[in-house]
Design a protein around this motif. Sequence first.
Motif, PDB file in Angstrom:
ATOM      1  N   ASN A  36       0.915  -1.233   0.101  1.00 43.95           N
ATOM      2  CA  ASN A  36       0.031  -0.045  -0.153  1.00 43.95           C
ATOM      3  C   ASN A  36       0.881   1.390   0.037  1.00 43.95           C
ATOM      4  N   ALA A  37       2.249   1.158  -0.303  1.00 41.13           N
ATOM      5  CA  ALA A  37       2.910   2.333  -0.176  1.00 41.13           C
ATOM      6  C   ALA A  37       2.746   3.067  -1.292  1.00 41.13           C
ATOM      7  N   THR A  38       3.125   4.409  -1.341  1.00 39.90           N
ATOM      8  CA  THR A  38       2.939   5.403  -2.641  1.00 39.90           C
ATOM      9  C   THR A  38       4.202   5.811  -2.660  1.00 39.90           C
ATOM     10  N   LYS A  39       4.349   6.684  -3.935  1.00 38.03           N
ATOM     11  CA  LYS A  39       5.909   6.938  -4.161  1.00 38.03           C
ATOM     12  C   LYS A  39       6.118   8.099  -3.259  1.00 38.03           C
ATOM     13  N   LEU A  40       5.477   8.867  -2.727  1.00 39.21           N
ATOM     14  CA  LEU A  40       5.753   9.900  -1.785  1.00 39.21           C
ATOM     15  C   LEU A  40       6.433   9.269  -0.614  1.00 39.21           C
ATOM     16  N   GLN A  41       5.417   8.266  -0.192  1.00 42.73           N
ATOM     17  CA  GLN A  41       6.161   7.409   1.098  1.00 42.73           C
ATOM     18  C   GLN A  41       7.405   6.843   1.186  1.00 42.73           C
ATOM     19  N   VAL A  42       7.559   6.328   0.020  1.00 45.71           N
ATOM     20  CA  VAL A  42       8.928   5.786  -0.359  1.00 45.71           C
ATOM     21  C   VAL A  42       9.925   6.455  -0.554  1.00 45.71           C
ATOM     22  N   LYS A  43       9.953   7.670  -1.016  1.00 46.88           N
ATOM     23  CA  LYS A  43      10.883   8.695  -1.099  1.00 46.88           C
ATOM     24  C   LYS A  43      11.278   9.105   0.346  1.00 46.88           C
ATOM     25  N   ASN A  44      10.173   9.546   1.069  1.00 46.95           N
ATOM     26  CA  ASN A  44      10.449   9.992   2.358  1.00 46.95           C
ATOM     27  C   ASN A  44      11.163   8.940   3.204  1.00 46.95           C
ATOM     28  N   ALA A  45      10.726   7.582   3.084  1.00 38.33           N
ATOM     29  CA  ALA A  45      11.328   6.454   3.855  1.00 38.33           C
ATOM     30  C   ALA A  45      12.957   6.592   3.463  1.00 38.33           C
ATOM     31  N   VAL A  46      13.039   6.306   2.316  1.00 40.87           N
ATOM     32  CA  VAL A  46      14.573   6.242   1.633  1.00 40.87           C
ATOM     33  C   VAL A  46      15.433   7.368   2.210  1.00 40.87           C
ATOM     34  N   GLU A  47      14.931   8.781   2.161  1.00 35.66           N
ATOM     35  CA  GLU A  47      15.671   9.770   2.482  1.00 35.66           C
ATOM     36  C   GLU A  47      15.781   9.665   3.979  1.00 35.66           C
ATOM     37  N   MET A  48      14.693   9.349   4.728  1.00 35.46           N
ATOM     38  CA  MET A  48      15.050   9.333   6.141  1.00 35.46           C
ATOM     39  C   MET A  48      16.075   7.994   6.724  1.00 35.46           C
ATOM     40  N   MET A  49      15.819   6.783   6.101  1.00 35.54           N
ATOM     41  CA  MET A  49      16.823   5.922   6.579  1.00 35.54           C
ATOM     42  C   MET A  49      18.265   5.777   6.292  1.00 35.54           C
ATOM     43  N   PHE A  50      18.162   6.465   4.793  1.00 34.85           N
ATOM     44  CA  PHE A  50      19.758   6.453   4.180  1.00 34.85           C
ATOM     45  C   PHE A  50      20.339   7.817   4.270  1.00 34.85           C
ATOM     46  N   GLU A  51      19.539   8.631   4.753  1.00 33.76           N
ATOM     47  CA  GLU A  51      20.227  10.124   4.615  1.00 33.76           C
ATOM     48  C   GLU A  51      20.905  10.410   3.213  1.00 33.76           C
ATOM     49  N   VAL A  52      19.983  10.515   2.179  1.00 34.80           N
ATOM     50  CA  VAL A  52      20.219  10.888   0.965  1.00 34.80           C
ATOM     51  C   VAL A  52      19.309  11.667   0.380  1.00 34.80           C
ATOM     52  N   VAL A  54      16.697  12.093  -2.844  1.00 35.64           N
ATOM     53  CA  VAL A  54      15.896  11.215  -3.861  1.00 35.64           C
ATOM     54  C   VAL A  54      15.483  12.014  -4.967  1.00 35.64           C
ATOM     55  N   GLU A  55      15.734  11.495  -6.306  1.00 31.71           N
ATOM     56  CA  GLU A  55      15.263  12.342  -7.319  1.00 31.71           C
ATOM     57  C   GLU A  55      14.039  12.001  -7.841  1.00 31.71           C
ATOM     58  N   SER A  56      13.929  10.646  -8.003  1.00 32.81           N
ATOM     59  CA  SER A  56      12.494  10.171  -8.533  1.00 32.81           C
ATOM     60  C   SER A  56      12.384   8.611  -7.998  1.00 32.81           C
ATOM     61  N   VAL A  57      11.235   8.186  -8.120  1.00 31.05           N
ATOM     62  CA  VAL A  57      10.736   7.005  -7.575  1.00 31.05           C
ATOM     63  C   VAL A  57       9.621   6.175  -8.612  1.00 31.05           C
ATOM     64  N   ARG A  58       9.844   5.012  -8.938  1.00 29.85           N
ATOM     65  CA  ARG A  58       8.776   4.485  -9.674  1.00 29.85           C
ATOM     66  C   ARG A  58       8.578   2.953  -9.217  1.00 29.85           C
ATOM     67  N   TRP A  79       3.498  -8.602  -4.645  1.00 33.74           N
ATOM     68  CA  TRP A  79       4.254  -7.735  -3.903  1.00 33.74           C
ATOM     69  C   TRP A  79       4.483  -6.548  -4.741  1.00 33.74           C
ATOM     70  N   LYS A  80       5.160  -5.582  -4.009  1.00 33.90           N
ATOM     71  CA  LYS A  80       5.330  -4.388  -4.758  1.00 33.90           C
ATOM     72  C   LYS A  80       7.026  -4.070  -4.728  1.00 33.90           C
ATOM     73  N   LYS A  81       7.575  -3.613  -5.778  1.00 35.95           N
ATOM     74  CA  LYS A  81       8.852  -3.088  -5.912  1.00 35.95           C
ATOM     75  C   LYS A  81       9.064  -1.798  -6.380  1.00 35.95           C
ATOM     76  N   ALA A  82       9.935  -0.949  -5.683  1.00 34.23           N
ATOM     77  CA  ALA A  82      10.340   0.201  -6.129  1.00 34.23           C
ATOM     78  C   ALA A  82      11.745   0.717  -6.568  1.00 34.23           C
ATOM     79  N   TYR A  83      11.717   1.298  -7.743  1.00 32.17           N
ATOM     80  CA  TYR A  83      13.196   1.875  -8.205  1.00 32.17           C
ATOM     81  C   TYR A  83      13.421   3.152  -7.565  1.00 32.17           C
ATOM     82  N   VAL A  84      14.255   3.344  -7.234  1.00 32.20           N
ATOM     83  CA  VAL A  84      14.612   4.851  -6.395  1.00 32.20           C
ATOM     84  C   VAL A  84      15.818   5.317  -7.060  1.00 32.20           C
ATOM     85  N   ARG A  85      15.581   6.573  -7.904  1.00 29.23           N
ATOM     86  CA  ARG A  85      16.851   7.298  -8.287  1.00 29.23           C
ATOM     87  C   ARG A  85      17.156   8.235  -7.318  1.00 29.23           C
TER      88      ARG A  85
END
Length: 97
Positions: A36-52, A54-58, A79-85
């Motif tokens: 149930n994750a959205t692109k914005l949630q994935v972006k925020n989670a990656v930025e919080m966990m890895f301190e980087v 994010v340009e885009s999420v697919r 299941w769902k997979k996300a490509y994070v640039r």
Amino acid sequence: MQQIKLANIIFAPIVSEKSAIVADKGNQFVFKVAKNATKLQVKNAVEMMFEVKVESVRVLNVKGKIKRFGRTLGKRSDWKKAYVRLQSGHNIELATA
């Protein structure tokens, strides 16, 4: 509370030959995420966990395969997979993360 919700979005990085090629070419990383994750949630989670940054999420939904278990047919879960640039200059070291 918000950080706990974001921490439950990303399950694991996907380490495969295809994800290694994508990481080398386009500074992208692949993660298994909540259905149930959205692109914005994935972006925020990656930025919080890895301190980087994010340009885009697919995101894409992966359909579960139909497999045979003895005599009966069964189905693996979808299941769902996300490509994070990431933005240039940022990197994630999955071996140490």
